[in-house]
Design an enzyme around this catalytic site. Sequence first.
Site, PDB file in Angstrom:
ATOM      1  CE  LYS A  11      -3.862  -2.167   2.307  1.00  0.00           C
ATOM      2  NZ  LYS A  11      -4.894  -2.146   3.221  1.00  0.00           N
ATOM      3  CG  PHE A  59     -13.983   0.856   5.621  1.00  0.00           C
ATOM      4  CD1 PHE A  59     -13.704   0.280   4.649  1.00  0.00           C
ATOM      5  CD2 PHE A  59     -15.181   0.119   6.318  1.00  0.00           C
ATOM      6  CE1 PHE A  59     -13.957  -0.850   4.230  1.00  0.00           C
ATOM      7  CE2 PHE A  59     -15.462  -1.058   5.879  1.00  0.00           C
ATOM      8  CZ  PHE A  59     -14.913  -1.272   4.792  1.00  0.00           C
ATOM      9  NE  ARG A  87      -6.897 -13.379   5.115  1.00  0.00           N
ATOM     10  CZ  ARG A  87      -6.940 -12.138   5.074  1.00  0.00           C
ATOM     11  NH1 ARG A  87      -6.694 -11.469   3.891  1.00  0.00           N
ATOM     12  NH2 ARG A  87      -7.770 -11.388   5.772  1.00  0.00           N
ATOM     13  CB  THR A  93      -7.233  -5.611   9.680  1.00  0.00           C
ATOM     14  OG1 THR A  93      -7.685  -6.708   8.959  1.00  0.00           O
ATOM     15  CG2 THR A  93      -7.319  -4.266   8.866  1.00  0.00           C
ATOM     16  NE  ARG A 104      -2.533  -5.848   7.055  1.00  0.00           N
ATOM     17  CZ  ARG A 104      -3.599  -6.529   6.737  1.00  0.00           C
ATOM     18  NH1 ARG A 104      -4.057  -7.363   7.510  1.00  0.00           N
ATOM     19  NH2 ARG A 104      -4.042  -6.212   5.556  1.00  0.00           N
ATOM     20  CG  ASN A 114      -3.590  -2.391   6.812  1.00  0.00           C
ATOM     21  OD1 ASN A 114      -3.322  -2.238   5.661  1.00  0.00           O
ATOM     22  ND2 ASN A 114      -4.742  -3.098   7.246  1.00  0.00           N
ATOM     23  CG  HIS A 117      -5.510  -6.190  -0.054  1.00  0.00           C
ATOM     24  ND1 HIS A 117      -6.589  -6.281   0.523  1.00  0.00           N
ATOM     25  CD2 HIS A 117      -5.340  -6.855  -1.292  1.00  0.00           C
ATOM     26  CE1 HIS A 117      -7.113  -7.056  -0.265  1.00  0.00           C
ATOM     27  NE2 HIS A 117      -6.639  -7.414  -1.319  1.00  0.00           N
TER      28      HIS A 117
END
Length: 141
Positions: A11, A59, A87, A93, A104, A114, A117
Amino acid sequence: MALERTFSIVKPDAVERNLIGEIYNRIEKAGLRIIAAKMVHLTEEQASGFYAEHEGKEFFQPLKEFMTSGPIMVQVLEGENAIARYRELMGKTNPEEAAAGTLRADYALSMRHNSVHGSDSPESAAREIEFFFPESEICPR
């Protein structure tokens, strides 16, 4: 174990802090292969399309604003149980709840910022991969 593909985003917050290489290194050390990758700067229209399932949620607009705030890296990962493995590598998250040593926990700035993704199911992986990559741009190895 099943060989599968998953979709990943580095991100804007992580790209801005020059964490792409560190994150890619961690992905590869986890036994996943990067079989497609590119840097993109999402338009509002692209962000709306990618996150369409969240339209109407509180959001949605802040998420779109964040994801269009700077370039992102999008990639397709492949490996045994790639979705679950990535994951697990990402962590929860909320970085405050993410296990030590996860992406994260190590790199995220907040719930929204964070850093990464990852697809949450085979169906979302297929949809997300197709959104960014034609099959001709994916190079299994």
